[in-house]
Design a protein around this motif. Structure first.
Motif, short mmCIF file in Angstrom:
data_model
loop_
_atom_site.label_atom_id
_atom_site.label_comp_id
_atom_site.label_asym_id
_atom_site.label_seq_id
_atom_site.Cartn_x
_atom_site.Cartn_y
_atom_site.Cartn_z
N MET A 1 0.82 -1.19 0.00
CA MET A 1 0.00 0.00 0.00
C MET A 1 0.87 1.26 0.00
SD MET A 1 -3.16 -0.80 -0.12
CE MET A 1 -4.09 -2.29 0.02
N ARG A 2 2.01 1.19 0.68
CA ARG A 2 2.89 2.36 0.74
C ARG A 2 3.47 2.67 -0.64
NH1 ARG A 2 4.35 4.29 5.63
NH2 ARG A 2 6.40 4.94 4.91
N LEU A 3 3.81 1.64 -1.40
CA LEU A 3 4.32 1.87 -2.76
C LEU A 3 3.24 2.50 -3.64
CD1 LEU A 3 6.38 -1.38 -3.40
CD2 LEU A 3 7.25 0.94 -3.12
N ALA A 4 2.02 2.02 -3.48
CA ALA A 4 0.91 2.60 -4.24
C ALA A 4 0.70 4.06 -3.84
CB ALA A 4 -0.36 1.80 -4.01
N ALA A 5 0.87 4.38 -2.56
CA ALA A 5 0.69 5.75 -2.09
C ALA A 5 1.73 6.69 -2.70
CB ALA A 5 0.75 5.80 -0.57
N VAL A 6 2.97 6.22 -2.77
CA VAL A 6 4.03 7.05 -3.37
C VAL A 6 3.73 7.30 -4.85
CG1 VAL A 6 6.47 7.13 -3.98
CG2 VAL A 6 5.77 6.33 -1.73
N THR A 7 3.30 6.26 -5.53
CA THR A 7 3.00 6.38 -6.96
C THR A 7 1.79 7.27 -7.20
OG1 THR A 7 3.89 4.19 -7.34
CG2 THR A 7 2.49 5.08 -9.05
N ILE A 8 0.76 7.11 -6.39
CA ILE A 8 -0.46 7.90 -6.57
C ILE A 8 -0.22 9.37 -6.25
CG2 ILE A 8 -1.65 7.84 -4.34
CD1 ILE A 8 -4.07 6.77 -6.00
N GLY A 9 0.82 9.66 -5.48
CA GLY A 9 1.15 11.04 -5.16
C GLY A 9 1.53 11.86 -6.38
N ARG A 10 1.92 11.20 -7.46
CA ARG A 10 2.30 11.88 -8.69
C ARG A 10 1.15 11.95 -9.70
NH1 ARG A 10 6.37 7.87 -9.41
NH2 ARG A 10 7.43 7.85 -7.43
N SER A 11 -0.01 11.38 -9.35
CA SER A 11 -1.12 11.33 -10.29
C SER A 11 -2.04 12.54 -10.12
CB SER A 11 -1.91 10.04 -10.09
OG SER A 11 -2.56 10.07 -8.84
N ASP A 12 -2.87 12.76 -11.11
CA ASP A 12 -3.83 13.87 -11.07
C ASP A 12 -5.18 13.35 -10.60
OD1 ASP A 12 -4.68 16.49 -11.40
OD2 ASP A 12 -5.43 16.09 -13.42
N THR A 13 -5.19 12.84 -9.37
CA THR A 13 -6.40 12.29 -8.77
C THR A 13 -6.64 12.98 -7.43
OG1 THR A 13 -5.18 10.56 -7.63
CG2 THR A 13 -6.01 10.03 -9.83
N ALA A 14 -7.79 12.70 -6.84
CA ALA A 14 -8.10 13.26 -5.52
C ALA A 14 -7.11 12.72 -4.48
CB ALA A 14 -9.53 12.93 -5.12
N LEU A 15 -6.77 11.44 -4.58
CA LEU A 15 -5.79 10.88 -3.65
C LEU A 15 -4.41 11.49 -3.85
CD1 LEU A 15 -6.79 7.11 -3.66
CD2 LEU A 15 -6.95 8.70 -1.75
N GLY A 16 -4.06 11.79 -5.10
CA GLY A 16 -2.79 12.45 -5.38
C GLY A 16 -2.74 13.85 -4.80
N ALA A 17 -3.85 14.58 -4.90
CA ALA A 17 -3.92 15.93 -4.33
C ALA A 17 -3.84 15.86 -2.81
CB ALA A 17 -5.21 16.61 -4.78
N PHE A 18 -4.50 14.86 -2.21
CA PHE A 18 -4.43 14.66 -0.76
C PHE A 18 -2.98 14.42 -0.34
CE2 PHE A 18 -4.19 11.47 2.64
CZ PHE A 18 -4.79 12.17 3.67
N TYR A 19 -2.30 13.55 -1.06
CA TYR A 19 -0.90 13.23 -0.75
C TYR A 19 -0.02 14.48 -0.84
CZ TYR A 19 3.84 11.48 -1.35
OH TYR A 19 5.17 11.27 -1.22
N ARG A 20 -0.16 15.24 -1.92
CA ARG A 20 0.69 16.42 -2.11
C ARG A 20 0.43 17.49 -1.05
NH1 ARG A 20 -0.64 14.88 -7.24
NH2 ARG A 20 -2.36 16.36 -7.41
N ARG A 21 -0.84 17.72 -0.70
CA ARG A 21 -1.15 18.71 0.32
C ARG A 21 -0.59 18.29 1.68
NH1 ARG A 21 -5.03 19.47 4.07
NH2 ARG A 21 -6.16 17.63 3.42
N LEU A 22 -0.74 17.03 2.02
CA LEU A 22 -0.24 16.53 3.29
C LEU A 22 1.29 16.50 3.32
CD1 LEU A 22 -1.29 15.60 5.98
CD2 LEU A 22 -1.32 13.27 5.11
N ALA A 23 1.91 16.15 2.19
CA ALA A 23 3.37 16.11 2.13
C ALA A 23 3.97 17.50 2.34
CB ALA A 23 3.83 15.53 0.80
N ALA A 24 3.31 18.51 1.81
CA ALA A 24 3.80 19.87 1.97
C ALA A 24 3.68 20.33 3.42
CB ALA A 24 3.02 20.81 1.06
#
Length: 96
Positions: A1-24
Motif C-alpha cells: 500500500m505504501r508503494l501505491a501511495a508514493v505512486t499515486i502522489g504523482r497522479s492527477d487524482t483526488a488521492l494524489g492531491a491529498f498526498y501532495r497537500r499533506l506532504a507539503a
C-alpha cells in the motif's frame, strides 16, 4: 500500500492531491502513511460492502479543500466580530 501511495502522489487524482497537500504540510513520510491508509480503507470498503470508487479528480478535491478553509476562516472571523468580504476579481478592477 505504501508503494501505491508514493505512486499515486504523482497522479492527477483526488488521492494524489491529498498526498501532495499533506506532504507539503507534514512531510513525505506521514503523507505516505496517511495515503496508504486511505487506499486500504477504500480497498476494504470495496471488498466488504461492494462499494465502487469513482475518483472525482484533483480539481474537485482542491475545490472542496478551498471551501472548507474559507468556511473555517469565516467562522473564526465571526467569532472575533468581523465579517469577511470577497475582493473583486482582477478583470472587474481593470479600467478600459
Amino acid at each position: 500500500m505504501r508503494l501505491a501511495a508514493v505512486t499515486i502522489g504523482r497522479s492527477d487524482t483526488a488521492l494524489g492531491a491529498f498526498y501532495r497537500r499533506l506532504a507539503a504540510r507534514a512531510g513525505k513520510a506521514k503523507a505516505v502513511t496517511a495515503t496508504a491508509r486511505k487506499i486500504a480503507v477504500l480497498f476494504y470498503n470495496t471488498l466488504r460492502h461492494g462499494m465502487t470508487y469513482k475518483d472525482p479528480g484533483a480539481s474537485h478535491y482542491e475545490e472542496r479543500y478551498r471551501n472548507r478553509v474559507l468556511g473555517n476562516l469565516k467562522r473564526r472571523a465571526k467569532s472575533f466580530g468581523y465579517d469577511l468580504q470577497e475582493l473583486p476579481q482582477e478583470a472587474d478592477m481593470a479600467v478600459s
